[in-house]
Design a protein around this motif. Structure first.
Motif, PDB file in Angstrom:
ATOM      1  N   ARG A 185       0.834  -1.205   0.000  1.00  0.00           N
ATOM      2  CA  ARG A 185       0.000   0.000   0.000  1.00  0.00           C
ATOM      3  C   ARG A 185       0.870   1.257   0.000  1.00  0.00           C
ATOM      4  NH1 ARG A 185      -1.921  -4.209   2.156  1.00  0.00           N
ATOM      5  NH2 ARG A 185      -4.116  -4.810   1.902  1.00  0.00           N
ATOM      6  N   THR A 201      -1.355  -5.312  -7.802  1.00  0.00           N
ATOM      7  CA  THR A 201      -2.142  -6.526  -7.599  1.00  0.00           C
ATOM      8  C   THR A 201      -1.597  -7.305  -6.416  1.00  0.00           C
ATOM      9  OG1 THR A 201      -0.803  -7.792  -9.178  1.00  0.00           O
ATOM     10  CG2 THR A 201      -2.733  -6.643 -10.042  1.00  0.00           C
ATOM     11  N   ALA A 205      -5.610 -11.923  -2.862  1.00  0.00           N
ATOM     12  CA  ALA A 205      -6.141 -10.938  -1.909  1.00  0.00           C
ATOM     13  C   ALA A 205      -6.787  -9.746  -2.582  1.00  0.00           C
ATOM     14  CB  ALA A 205      -5.034 -10.471  -0.971  1.00  0.00           C
ATOM     15  N   GLY A 206      -6.650  -9.588  -3.911  1.00  0.00           N
ATOM     16  CA  GLY A 206      -7.291  -8.483  -4.601  1.00  0.00           C
ATOM     17  C   GLY A 206      -6.301  -7.522  -5.220  1.00  0.00           C
ATOM     18  N   GLU A 217      -9.166  -0.033  -2.758  1.00  0.00           N
ATOM     19  CA  GLU A 217      -8.740  -1.404  -2.513  1.00  0.00           C
ATOM     20  C   GLU A 217      -9.916  -2.336  -2.741  1.00  0.00           C
ATOM     21  OE1 GLU A 217      -6.396  -4.151   0.798  1.00  0.00           O
ATOM     22  OE2 GLU A 217      -6.640  -1.990   1.111  1.00  0.00           O
ATOM     23  N   THR A 218      -9.693  -3.397  -3.513  1.00  0.00           N
ATOM     24  CA  THR A 218     -10.746  -4.370  -3.794  1.00  0.00           C
ATOM     25  C   THR A 218     -10.311  -5.746  -3.303  1.00  0.00           C
ATOM     26  OG1 THR A 218      -9.886  -4.759  -6.027  1.00  0.00           O
ATOM     27  CG2 THR A 218     -11.616  -3.101  -5.790  1.00  0.00           C
ATOM     28  N   GLU A 219     -11.297  -6.548  -2.914  1.00  0.00           N
ATOM     29  CA  GLU A 219     -11.016  -7.895  -2.445  1.00  0.00           C
ATOM     30  C   GLU A 219     -10.856  -8.840  -3.631  1.00  0.00           C
ATOM     31  OE1 GLU A 219     -14.176  -9.017   0.116  1.00  0.00           O
ATOM     32  OE2 GLU A 219     -13.568  -7.676   1.750  1.00  0.00           O
ATOM     33  N   GLY A 220     -10.180  -9.949  -3.380  1.00  0.00           N
ATOM     34  CA  GLY A 220     -10.017 -10.960  -4.409  1.00  0.00           C
ATOM     35  C   GLY A 220     -11.253 -11.843  -4.537  1.00  0.00           C
ATOM     36  N   THR A 221     -11.271 -12.652  -5.602  1.00  0.00           N
ATOM     37  CA  THR A 221     -12.345 -13.616  -5.838  1.00  0.00           C
ATOM     38  C   THR A 221     -11.837 -14.997  -5.450  1.00  0.00           C
ATOM     39  OG1 THR A 221     -13.184 -12.291  -7.690  1.00  0.00           O
ATOM     40  CG2 THR A 221     -13.893 -14.600  -7.564  1.00  0.00           C
ATOM     41  N   ASP A 250     -12.597   1.877  -9.367  1.00  0.00           N
ATOM     42  CA  ASP A 250     -12.981   0.689  -8.611  1.00  0.00           C
ATOM     43  C   ASP A 250     -13.525  -0.394  -9.516  1.00  0.00           C
ATOM     44  OD1 ASP A 250     -15.310   2.125  -9.162  1.00  0.00           O
ATOM     45  OD2 ASP A 250     -16.285   1.536  -7.290  1.00  0.00           O
ATOM     46  N   ARG A 254     -12.122  -4.230 -10.079  1.00  0.00           N
ATOM     47  CA  ARG A 254     -12.983  -5.386  -9.805  1.00  0.00           C
ATOM     48  C   ARG A 254     -13.086  -6.302 -11.026  1.00  0.00           C
ATOM     49  NH1 ARG A 254     -15.377  -4.655  -4.934  1.00  0.00           N
ATOM     50  NH2 ARG A 254     -15.472  -2.505  -4.161  1.00  0.00           N
ATOM     51  N   HIS A 286     -21.037 -12.476  -9.100  1.00  0.00           N
ATOM     52  CA  HIS A 286     -20.284 -11.839  -8.012  1.00  0.00           C
ATOM     53  C   HIS A 286     -20.753 -10.414  -7.731  1.00  0.00           C
ATOM     54  CE1 HIS A 286     -17.309 -15.046  -7.426  1.00  0.00           C
ATOM     55  NE2 HIS A 286     -17.391 -15.242  -8.732  1.00  0.00           N
TER      56      HIS A 286
END
Length: 304
Positions: A185, A201, A205-206, A217-221, A250, A254, A286
């Protein structure tokens, strides 16, 4: 003829030893259950972008050899225009996927794309790595990437042309190597000083990005990873696709993160590149909302 995207990095022939039980140690032999040949490197980005509906050209030099012939046939089958030059030998990577990760050994012939090849394509956008940012044609949106060797030897502070990149896309390890930071970060914030948008990336974890004063910040799939080869290349393909369609930051993260996650469920990067309809179905599952580009964007539009 104008194309949406020109991929200006090397393409490889990937030789994948699938379902290997473990990595061999010195003097040790291990057996795979399958052996696969597939497009690698920039060819994965090109194929992914083409499957998402962009017109794409690959400017990589390819060998006048069986591997080069096979790559040219594979690109043609994916409607990717090969716009490079013929050289003696094709770059090759041996890929050993094990336990959701992989080891690689690579041969490169020592030749790269040239500026005239990229200019002739008149691309809306171009993907180039740090040492070749200066090759980007005027008027094209530049998406900068980083190779492992470049991250070790060429800090972002010395990368000429990074300030004109629309986005810099790197993984967490590369970001930390480039900046000397330990936290990805903080590395993203440091990189954003040099480029309008820094995207880092985080694998499963996203992803995170810094664009101006915005931090996203985006979460992983969650998926079961079989082979992570090409996930970063396909993240780049989908990020460029979403950005050219006018998606906000964002949404870019995603959709690109989802596209990369879908790819690791199968062996080889090229095989993991979903088409537009598969991505749309996954996005609906999702909860990603409206897909970028469903309201068409004229192909002649230049990105500022």
């Amino acid at each position: 003829m104008t194309v949406d995207l020109a991929c200006g990095e090397l393409a490889y022939m990937d030789l994948t030893f699938a379902e290997l039980d473990a990595l061999p140690g010195p003097g040790e032999e291990r057996h795979a259950r399958d052996f696969l040949r597939s497009p690698g490197g920039a060819a994965i980005t090109a194929i992914g972008a083409a499957r998402l509906g962009l017109s794409v050209a690959l400017a990589s030099p390819l060998g006048d050899d069986p591997e080069g012939d096979e790559l040219r046939r594979a690109l043609a089958a994916e409607h990717v225009r090969w716009a490079g030059r013929a050289i003696g030998r094709t770059a090759v990577t041996v890929v050993l996927p094990v336990d959701g990760e992989r080891a690689m050994a690579t041969y490169e012939p020592g030749e790269q794309v040239g500026a005239p090849e990229l200019r002739a394509l008149d691309p809306r956008a171009v993907v180039l790595s740090l040492p070749r940012l200066g090759l980007a044609p005027a008027g094209a949106a530049l998406y900068a990437t980083v190779g492992d060797a470049d991250a070790k030897t060429d800090g972002a502070g010395r990368a000429a042309g990074l300030e004109r990149a629309r986005s810099l896309l790197v993984n967490a390890r590369e970001a930390c190597l480039l900046t000397g930071e330990r936290d990805p970060r903080e590395a993203a914030r440091a990189l954003a000083v040099r480029t309008p948008c820094a995207v880092v990336t985080l694998g499963a974890a996203g992803a995170i990005a810094v664009e101006g004063s915005a931090f996203v910040e985006t979460e992983g799939t969650p998926v079961e990873a079989i082979d992570t080869t090409g996930a970063g290349d396909l993240f780049t393909a989908a990020y460029v696709w979403a950005d050219l369609a006018g998606a906000p930051l964002d949404a870019r993260l995603r959709w690109a993160g989802l596209y990369a996650a879908l790819s690791v469920r199968v062996t080889t990067g090229a095989a993991g590149a979903a088409d537009l309809e598969e991505l749309a179905r996954a996005g609906e599952q999702h909860g990603l909302g409206r897909m970028p580009g469903r309201e068409s964007v004229p192909t002649s539009r230049r990105v500022p």
